[in-house]
Design a protein around this motif. Sequence first.
Motif, PDB file in Angstrom:
ATOM      1  N   GLN A 174       0.873  -1.275  -0.078  1.00 46.50           N
ATOM      2  CA  GLN A 174      -0.008   0.100  -0.187  1.00 46.50           C
ATOM      3  C   GLN A 174       1.035   1.113   0.020  1.00 46.50           C
ATOM      4  O   GLN A 174       2.023   1.346   0.728  1.00 46.50           O
ATOM      5  CB  GLN A 174      -0.857   0.018   1.325  1.00 46.50           C
ATOM      6  N   ALA A 175       0.770   2.127  -0.945  1.00 47.69           N
ATOM      7  CA  ALA A 175       1.560   3.426  -0.944  1.00 47.69           C
ATOM      8  C   ALA A 175       1.153   4.008   0.248  1.00 47.69           C
ATOM      9  O   ALA A 175       0.095   4.357   0.867  1.00 47.69           O
ATOM     10  CB  ALA A 175       1.053   4.275  -2.395  1.00 47.69           C
ATOM     11  N   GLU A 176       2.410   5.026   0.443  1.00 50.63           N
ATOM     12  CA  GLU A 176       2.301   5.667   2.041  1.00 50.63           C
ATOM     13  C   GLU A 176       1.139   6.631   1.951  1.00 50.63           C
ATOM     14  O   GLU A 176       0.660   6.911   2.912  1.00 50.63           O
ATOM     15  CB  GLU A 176       3.846   6.268   1.830  1.00 50.63           C
ATOM     16  N   PHE A 177       1.089   7.478   0.864  1.00 50.15           N
ATOM     17  CA  PHE A 177      -0.003   8.497   0.834  1.00 50.15           C
ATOM     18  C   PHE A 177      -1.371   8.088   1.073  1.00 50.15           C
ATOM     19  O   PHE A 177      -2.047   8.818   1.792  1.00 50.15           O
ATOM     20  CB  PHE A 177      -0.089   9.280  -0.364  1.00 50.15           C
ATOM     21  N   ALA A 178      -1.562   6.701   0.444  1.00 49.21           N
ATOM     22  CA  ALA A 178      -3.033   6.343   0.825  1.00 49.21           C
ATOM     23  C   ALA A 178      -3.133   5.678   1.983  1.00 49.21           C
ATOM     24  O   ALA A 178      -4.134   5.845   2.756  1.00 49.21           O
ATOM     25  CB  ALA A 178      -3.029   5.072  -0.152  1.00 49.21           C
ATOM     26  N   LYS A 179      -1.961   5.212   2.595  1.00 52.55           N
ATOM     27  CA  LYS A 179      -2.007   4.338   3.931  1.00 52.55           C
ATOM     28  C   LYS A 179      -2.209   5.404   5.101  1.00 52.55           C
ATOM     29  O   LYS A 179      -2.787   5.172   6.051  1.00 52.55           O
ATOM     30  CB  LYS A 179      -0.724   3.651   4.162  1.00 52.55           C
ATOM     31  N   MET A 180      -1.506   6.548   4.832  1.00 50.95           N
ATOM     32  CA  MET A 180      -1.367   7.523   5.793  1.00 50.95           C
ATOM     33  C   MET A 180      -3.051   8.222   6.299  1.00 50.95           C
ATOM     34  O   MET A 180      -3.331   8.708   7.415  1.00 50.95           O
ATOM     35  CB  MET A 180      -0.672   9.036   5.456  1.00 50.95           C
ATOM     36  N   VAL A 181      -4.136   7.999   5.139  1.00 50.12           N
ATOM     37  CA  VAL A 181      -5.161   8.437   5.459  1.00 50.12           C
ATOM     38  C   VAL A 181      -6.255   7.232   5.249  1.00 50.12           C
ATOM     39  O   VAL A 181      -7.311   7.477   4.917  1.00 50.12           O
ATOM     40  CB  VAL A 181      -5.648   9.548   4.466  1.00 50.12           C
ATOM     41  N   ASP A 182      -5.723   6.034   5.513  1.00 55.02           N
ATOM     42  CA  ASP A 182      -6.705   4.699   5.495  1.00 55.02           C
ATOM     43  C   ASP A 182      -7.247   4.824   4.183  1.00 55.02           C
ATOM     44  O   ASP A 182      -8.526   4.674   3.999  1.00 55.02           O
ATOM     45  CB  ASP A 182      -7.569   4.658   6.662  1.00 55.02           C
ATOM     46  N   ASN A 183      -6.796   5.036   3.003  1.00 54.45           N
ATOM     47  CA  ASN A 183      -7.378   5.081   1.461  1.00 54.45           C
ATOM     48  C   ASN A 183      -8.315   6.080   1.374  1.00 54.45           C
ATOM     49  O   ASN A 183      -9.013   5.932   0.205  1.00 54.45           O
ATOM     50  CB  ASN A 183      -7.781   3.816   1.310  1.00 54.45           C
ATOM     51  N   VAL A 184      -8.626   7.169   2.059  1.00 59.94           N
ATOM     52  CA  VAL A 184      -9.649   8.269   1.891  1.00 59.94           C
ATOM     53  C   VAL A 184      -8.969   9.371   2.243  1.00 59.94           C
ATOM     54  O   VAL A 184      -8.666   9.709   3.306  1.00 59.94           O
ATOM     55  CB  VAL A 184     -10.796   7.881   2.548  1.00 59.94           C
ATOM     56  N   GLY A 185      -8.690  10.329   1.024  1.00 62.95           N
ATOM     57  CA  GLY A 185      -7.888  11.543   1.179  1.00 62.95           C
ATOM     58  C   GLY A 185      -8.582  12.752   0.448  1.00 62.95           C
ATOM     59  O   GLY A 185      -9.495  12.681  -0.463  1.00 62.95           O
ATOM     60  N   PHE A 186      -8.103  13.902   0.786  1.00 64.14           N
ATOM     61  CA  PHE A 186      -8.372  15.216   0.443  1.00 64.14           C
ATOM     62  C   PHE A 186      -7.146  16.015  -0.396  1.00 64.14           C
ATOM     63  O   PHE A 186      -6.235  15.636   0.002  1.00 64.14           O
ATOM     64  CB  PHE A 186      -9.206  16.170   1.253  1.00 64.14           C
ATOM     65  N   ASN A 187      -7.315  16.653  -1.158  1.00 66.96           N
ATOM     66  CA  ASN A 187      -6.445  17.887  -1.578  1.00 66.96           C
ATOM     67  C   ASN A 187      -5.085  17.050  -2.039  1.00 66.96           C
ATOM     68  O   ASN A 187      -4.338  17.461  -1.558  1.00 66.96           O
ATOM     69  CB  ASN A 187      -6.295  18.889  -0.776  1.00 66.96           C
ATOM     70  N   GLN A 188      -5.213  16.097  -2.900  1.00 72.77           N
ATOM     71  CA  GLN A 188      -4.098  15.367  -3.501  1.00 72.77           C
ATOM     72  C   GLN A 188      -3.690  15.558  -4.738  1.00 72.77           C
ATOM     73  O   GLN A 188      -4.641  15.371  -5.925  1.00 72.77           O
ATOM     74  CB  GLN A 188      -4.480  13.749  -2.952  1.00 72.77           C
ATOM     75  N   ILE A 189      -2.465  15.426  -5.242  1.00 67.68           N
ATOM     76  CA  ILE A 189      -2.055  15.376  -6.431  1.00 67.68           C
ATOM     77  C   ILE A 189      -1.508  14.047  -6.793  1.00 67.68           C
ATOM     78  O   ILE A 189      -1.126  13.602  -6.137  1.00 67.68           O
ATOM     79  CB  ILE A 189      -0.974  16.247  -6.860  1.00 67.68           C
ATOM     80  N   GLN A 190      -2.290  13.326  -7.997  1.00 72.29           N
ATOM     81  CA  GLN A 190      -1.982  11.951  -8.337  1.00 72.29           C
ATOM     82  C   GLN A 190      -1.608  12.154  -9.930  1.00 72.29           C
ATOM     83  O   GLN A 190      -1.947  12.801 -10.575  1.00 72.29           O
ATOM     84  CB  GLN A 190      -3.275  11.351  -8.028  1.00 72.29           C
ATOM     85  N   HIS A 191      -0.602  11.156 -10.087  1.00 69.37           N
ATOM     86  CA  HIS A 191      -0.488  10.852 -11.389  1.00 69.37           C
ATOM     87  C   HIS A 191       0.360  11.818 -12.087  1.00 69.37           C
ATOM     88  O   HIS A 191       0.881  12.851 -11.597  1.00 69.37           O
ATOM     89  CB  HIS A 191      -1.617  10.284 -12.110  1.00 69.37           C
TER      90      HIS A 191
END
Length: 360
Positions: A174-191
Amino acid sequence: MINENGRKATSKKNSLILTTAVLASVLILSIAFFTPWQSGSASSSMTDNNTSGHTMTSSIPQPNDNTTIVKAQASKALFEPAAGKSNVFGPGGLFAMNKTFSCADALTCGVSAGEDSKFTGTFEEGNANNLTGYTATYTSPVTYGPQQMAGHTYKIELTDTTWNSTDAAMPTRQAEFAKMVDNVGFNQIQHGSSYVDRSDVPQLYDHAFLYGHVKVTDITDGNNTVVAKDVFTHVMVAHVMDESSFYRSLHNKAASPTLVLLFAINIPSGVELPDKGSLTPEQAQSFTPLPSDPSLNNAPQINYPVQIPTPRNGTISTPESQSTTWPVDNPNQPLFFTFLMYQDTQVTMKSMQANNSTEQ
């Protein structure tokens, strides 16, 4: 209000760390800082037989003071044949549908997923109070197997916000950025090309995102037949960014309207697939993303270690890659691929304060 989006999905943890600030460089994407979040009150739980053993709440959870949620409602979905270079239904794709799709190299390659297609979702960062949930409907333009037939209408419902299913043939990191918020997050740059994660998809700014699993039901003419119970999903409420503008001026210039991008995908190993034979787990999971994607083996292009300024004095060491293979091989579930882009999207953010809410 809490019940208006139907089923809610549970996360694994009740205490977590949330993204609160972004540090950007002209050469690379932002690095997220994290601050503690207090967990919500407990509620009793039960096992839903339609979620392969995932735990669902049986009572209405009460939010903490100042719990923030993002709500999204969307319509006018396009059914997309591919995700970046992972060509599934486009010409030359894994299961090519040449009569339906004429291309597979852009978001404009989709075809209508039905005039009545809709998405309704609630996102709670970290899902501490189990408020996250979504329901989506669409009409399939393609037929492959009895799980997805042209002209049939399907409902997709979120059942959990876990990364690896208990039935996954080959669990993945599981990627760290997703793990830190239990797979539900806001205001994220992806890809995007920066390697922050998957590089063959346009850079997106997510108002909200989630990973988890869904149940899929054929609701044609009131049929209500469950066709899949435990399928991996990824949803982004986002707009495409103008990458050149971002890296030149660090300005988030939208290159598209706000969209809902919804994936539901299962490629089972050890099963005879149309014209492809039986795949190993490694082969089944080699499309999300492709093994050649440089984001799988590269951290964001920042000179590490990074010093965190006051008041959060500290150092960020080189992280693992923020891209990782999706765990999309559940051999106990059927072959399934849906990539929907809902074009007409409205997004609201609300602060849930006990029994009151304040729209922002």
